[in-house]
Write a protein that holds these residues in place. Structure first.
Motif, PDB file in Angstrom:
ATOM      1  N   ALA A 206      22.693 -31.063 -11.230  1.00  0.00           N
ATOM      2  CA  ALA A 206      23.642 -30.805 -12.329  1.00  0.00           C
ATOM      3  C   ALA A 206      23.105 -31.397 -13.617  1.00  0.00           C
ATOM      4  CB  ALA A 206      25.002 -31.405 -11.993  1.00  0.00           C
ATOM      5  N   GLY A 207      23.199 -30.639 -14.690  1.00  0.00           N
ATOM      6  CA  GLY A 207      22.714 -31.086 -15.988  1.00  0.00           C
ATOM      7  C   GLY A 207      21.299 -30.647 -16.301  1.00  0.00           C
ATOM      8  N   THR A 208      20.582 -30.131 -15.300  1.00  0.00           N
ATOM      9  CA  THR A 208      19.230 -29.627 -15.553  1.00  0.00           C
ATOM     10  C   THR A 208      19.342 -28.288 -16.261  1.00  0.00           C
ATOM     11  OG1 THR A 208      18.387 -30.713 -13.563  1.00  0.00           O
ATOM     12  CG2 THR A 208      17.025 -28.973 -14.515  1.00  0.00           C
ATOM     13  N   ARG A 209      18.648 -28.162 -17.382  1.00  0.00           N
ATOM     14  CA  ARG A 209      18.733 -26.955 -18.188  1.00  0.00           C
ATOM     15  C   ARG A 209      17.483 -26.091 -18.037  1.00  0.00           C
ATOM     16  NH1 ARG A 209      23.231 -25.042 -20.074  1.00  0.00           N
ATOM     17  NH2 ARG A 209      22.303 -24.390 -22.033  1.00  0.00           N
ATOM     18  N   LEU A 210      17.694 -24.802 -18.181  1.00  0.00           N
ATOM     19  CA  LEU A 210      16.634 -23.804 -18.158  1.00  0.00           C
ATOM     20  C   LEU A 210      16.383 -23.336 -19.588  1.00  0.00           C
ATOM     21  CD1 LEU A 210      14.870 -21.628 -16.636  1.00  0.00           C
ATOM     22  CD2 LEU A 210      16.919 -20.192 -16.706  1.00  0.00           C
ATOM     23  N   HIS A 211      15.119 -23.302 -19.979  1.00  0.00           N
ATOM     24  CA  HIS A 211      14.686 -22.749 -21.270  1.00  0.00           C
ATOM     25  C   HIS A 211      13.738 -21.603 -20.909  1.00  0.00           C
ATOM     26  CE1 HIS A 211      13.384 -22.976 -25.546  1.00  0.00           C
ATOM     27  NE2 HIS A 211      12.247 -22.525 -25.046  1.00  0.00           N
ATOM     28  N   MET A 212      14.240 -20.370 -20.983  1.00  0.00           N
ATOM     29  CA  MET A 212      13.509 -19.211 -20.480  1.00  0.00           C
ATOM     30  C   MET A 212      13.128 -18.284 -21.634  1.00  0.00           C
ATOM     31  SD  MET A 212      14.800 -16.482 -17.582  1.00  0.00           S
ATOM     32  CE  MET A 212      16.346 -16.151 -18.427  1.00  0.00           C
ATOM     33  N   THR A 213      11.819 -18.127 -21.833  1.00  0.00           N
ATOM     34  CA  THR A 213      11.323 -17.147 -22.802  1.00  0.00           C
ATOM     35  C   THR A 213      11.161 -15.843 -22.041  1.00  0.00           C
ATOM     36  OG1 THR A 213      10.143 -18.889 -23.988  1.00  0.00           O
ATOM     37  CG2 THR A 213       9.522 -16.605 -24.474  1.00  0.00           C
ATOM     38  N   CYS A 214      11.913 -14.845 -22.455  1.00  0.00           N
ATOM     39  CA  CYS A 214      11.974 -13.584 -21.722  1.00  0.00           C
ATOM     40  C   CYS A 214      11.267 -12.487 -22.523  1.00  0.00           C
ATOM     41  CB  CYS A 214      13.431 -13.222 -21.483  1.00  0.00           C
ATOM     42  SG  CYS A 214      13.658 -11.886 -20.326  1.00  0.00           S
ATOM     43  N   PHE A 215      10.484 -11.679 -21.808  1.00  0.00           N
ATOM     44  CA  PHE A 215       9.708 -10.614 -22.421  1.00  0.00           C
ATOM     45  C   PHE A 215      10.079  -9.265 -21.820  1.00  0.00           C
ATOM     46  CE2 PHE A 215       7.163 -14.440 -22.701  1.00  0.00           C
ATOM     47  CZ  PHE A 215       6.650 -14.399 -23.989  1.00  0.00           C
ATOM     48  N   LEU A 216      10.323  -8.283 -22.671  1.00  0.00           N
ATOM     49  CA  LEU A 216      10.434  -6.895 -22.235  1.00  0.00           C
ATOM     50  C   LEU A 216       9.022  -6.391 -21.994  1.00  0.00           C
ATOM     51  CD1 LEU A 216      12.985  -5.218 -24.674  1.00  0.00           C
ATOM     52  CD2 LEU A 216      13.138  -5.268 -22.188  1.00  0.00           C
ATOM     53  N   ALA A 217       8.790  -5.684 -20.898  1.00  0.00           N
ATOM     54  CA  ALA A 217       7.450  -5.174 -20.619  1.00  0.00           C
ATOM     55  C   ALA A 217       7.512  -4.056 -19.594  1.00  0.00           C
ATOM     56  CB  ALA A 217       6.543  -6.291 -20.105  1.00  0.00           C
ATOM     57  N   GLU A 218       6.478  -3.255 -19.616  1.00  0.00           N
ATOM     58  CA  GLU A 218       6.234  -2.262 -18.579  1.00  0.00           C
ATOM     59  C   GLU A 218       5.254  -2.865 -17.589  1.00  0.00           C
ATOM     60  OE1 GLU A 218       7.832   0.622 -18.258  1.00  0.00           O
ATOM     61  OE2 GLU A 218       8.980   0.040 -20.025  1.00  0.00           O
ATOM     62  N   VAL A 219       5.217  -2.348 -16.383  1.00  0.00           N
ATOM     63  CA  VAL A 219       4.262  -2.821 -15.383  1.00  0.00           C
ATOM     64  C   VAL A 219       3.177  -1.762 -15.195  1.00  0.00           C
ATOM     65  CG1 VAL A 219       5.856  -4.383 -14.227  1.00  0.00           C
ATOM     66  CG2 VAL A 219       5.735  -2.005 -13.486  1.00  0.00           C
ATOM     67  N   THR A 220       1.990  -2.213 -14.778  1.00  0.00           N
ATOM     68  CA  THR A 220       0.827  -1.334 -14.690  1.00  0.00           C
ATOM     69  C   THR A 220       0.759  -0.526 -13.402  1.00  0.00           C
ATOM     70  OG1 THR A 220      -0.488  -3.162 -13.802  1.00  0.00           O
ATOM     71  CG2 THR A 220      -0.541  -2.827 -16.202  1.00  0.00           C
ATOM     72  N   ALA A 221       1.584  -0.851 -12.425  1.00  0.00           N
ATOM     73  CA  ALA A 221       1.588  -0.161 -11.130  1.00  0.00           C
ATOM     74  C   ALA A 221       2.938  -0.424 -10.470  1.00  0.00           C
ATOM     75  CB  ALA A 221       0.449  -0.667 -10.243  1.00  0.00           C
TER      76      ALA A 221
END
Length: 132
Positions: free
Chosen positions: A73-88
């Motif tokens: 409890a109290g642990t925070r997430l800092h998430m950098t999120c990227f929109l992307a396509e995948v190659t396969a």
């Protein structure tokens, strides 16, 4: 604070989520950013490790902060999120047992959800990119 990079890959207006072996909750594909690594470098590495694919047409969706699911409890997430396509076609590798594509409502209805993933679903829905 846990710093991560995450993939927002959308197919048929649904967002990909991954489940690790031995866990029941689905999370954003991606993972922790290593020391000296940029969020973009971490994204490329983690997606190769987890789904066996590369990413293209990458753009930063945003930074999302929430409680880190499954941590003290109290642990925070800092998430950098990227929109992307995948190659396969992705394939679950390493620690990943499976992946699925969800609408926001399908994800929210799961018995367990990651708060960070929910924030991304809500944001993508507001942008008109995923169905709720």
């Amino acid at each position: 604070m846990i710093r991560t990079a995450a993939l927002a890959h959308i197919r048929d207006r649904r967002l990909i989520q991954t489940r690790s072996t031995g866990k029941t909750v689905f999370y954003m594909a991606g993972g922790k950013i290593d020391s000296g690594e940029s969020p973009l470098q971490a994204l490329h590495r983690e997606v190769r490790e987890e789904l066996g694919v590369g990413v293209t047409e990458v753009s930063e969706l945003g930074v999302f902060e929430a409680d880190a699911y499954g941590h003290t409890a109290g642990t925070r997430l800092h998430m950098t999120c990227f929109l992307a396509e995948v190659t396969a076609e992705p394939s679950p590798l390493g620690e990943i047992a499976e992946f699925r594509y969800f609408t926001g409502a399908e994800y929210a209805a799961m018995p367990e959800v990651a708060p960070g993933s929910l924030l991304v679903f809500e944001h993508l829905h507001r942008l008109g990119l995923v169905d709720w």
